[in-house]
Scaffold this motif. Structure first.
Motif, PDB file in Angstrom:
ATOM      1  N   GLY A  14       0.823  -1.211   0.000  1.00  0.00           N
ATOM      2  CA  GLY A  14       0.000   0.000   0.000  1.00  0.00           C
ATOM      3  C   GLY A  14       0.853   1.255   0.000  1.00  0.00           C
ATOM      4  O   GLY A  14       0.592   2.215  -0.734  1.00  0.00           O
ATOM      5  N   PHE A  15       1.900   1.257   0.832  1.00  0.00           N
ATOM      6  CA  PHE A  15       2.816   2.398   0.865  1.00  0.00           C
ATOM      7  C   PHE A  15       3.496   2.591  -0.479  1.00  0.00           C
ATOM      8  O   PHE A  15       3.536   3.705  -1.015  1.00  0.00           O
ATOM      9  N   LEU A  16       4.034   1.498  -1.054  1.00  0.00           N
ATOM     10  CA  LEU A  16       4.717   1.603  -2.343  1.00  0.00           C
ATOM     11  C   LEU A  16       3.773   2.032  -3.463  1.00  0.00           C
ATOM     12  O   LEU A  16       4.131   2.842  -4.318  1.00  0.00           O
ATOM     13  N   ALA A  17       2.561   1.489  -3.474  1.00  0.00           N
ATOM     14  CA  ALA A  17       1.603   1.831  -4.536  1.00  0.00           C
ATOM     15  C   ALA A  17       1.218   3.302  -4.488  1.00  0.00           C
ATOM     16  O   ALA A  17       1.121   3.953  -5.531  1.00  0.00           O
ATOM     17  N   LEU A  21       2.170   5.797  -7.621  1.00  0.00           N
ATOM     18  CA  LEU A  21       1.101   6.510  -8.323  1.00  0.00           C
ATOM     19  C   LEU A  21       0.955   7.958  -7.871  1.00  0.00           C
ATOM     20  O   LEU A  21       0.083   8.680  -8.360  1.00  0.00           O
ATOM     21  N   LYS A  22       1.800   8.375  -6.934  1.00  0.00           N
ATOM     22  CA  LYS A  22       1.801   9.755  -6.421  1.00  0.00           C
ATOM     23  C   LYS A  22       0.422  10.170  -5.912  1.00  0.00           C
ATOM     24  O   LYS A  22      -0.142  11.184  -6.316  1.00  0.00           O
ATOM     25  N   VAL A  23      -0.128   9.339  -5.011  1.00  0.00           N
ATOM     26  CA  VAL A  23      -1.432   9.596  -4.404  1.00  0.00           C
ATOM     27  C   VAL A  23      -1.214   9.894  -2.929  1.00  0.00           C
ATOM     28  O   VAL A  23      -0.478   9.184  -2.247  1.00  0.00           O
ATOM     29  N   ASN A  24      -1.826  10.949  -2.439  1.00  0.00           N
ATOM     30  CA  ASN A  24      -1.736  11.278  -1.017  1.00  0.00           C
ATOM     31  C   ASN A  24      -2.973  10.731  -0.308  1.00  0.00           C
ATOM     32  O   ASN A  24      -4.087  11.184  -0.549  1.00  0.00           O
ATOM     33  N   MET A  25      -2.761   9.726   0.534  1.00  0.00           N
ATOM     34  CA  MET A  25      -3.850   9.120   1.304  1.00  0.00           C
ATOM     35  C   MET A  25      -3.438   9.105   2.764  1.00  0.00           C
ATOM     36  O   MET A  25      -2.246   9.131   3.085  1.00  0.00           O
ATOM     37  N   ASP A  26      -4.442   9.038   3.633  1.00  0.00           N
ATOM     38  CA  ASP A  26      -4.119   8.898   5.045  1.00  0.00           C
ATOM     39  C   ASP A  26      -3.636   7.473   5.318  1.00  0.00           C
ATOM     40  O   ASP A  26      -3.840   6.561   4.514  1.00  0.00           O
TER      41      ASP A  26
END
Length: 77
Positions: A14-17, A21-26
């Motif tokens: 999850g961290f690598l994905a 994909l340059k997505v900022n998620m909590d």
């Protein structure tokens, strides 16, 4: 034990994905996404390996039958 491994792999994936994909998620969403993705990926990969195993068994059975028929024809003549 497999559940713990799935959780650890899921967190890492999850961290690598999210970084790839340059997505900022909590953090909880990243972990949940990674664990769910690891679970789905594991099931799909196991299904593909099972199908490959069935195909290999079919090819092996066909080759065995061909060799046996060839040997029988050679011995009968």
């Amino acid at each position: 034990m497999p559940l713990v491994a799935l959780l650890i792999i899921g967190v890492a994936v999850g961290f690598l994905a999210t970084r790839i994909l340059k997505v900022n998620m909590d953090t909880p969403s990243t972990i949940a996404l990674g664990v769910l993705g690891a679970l789905i990926g594991t099931l799909v990969l196991r299904g593909l390996v099972m199908l490959a195993g069935i195909g290999a068994g079919f090819v092996g059975a066909l080759l065995g039958a061909l060799i046996l028929i060839w040997a029988w024809k050679s011995l009968v003549r």
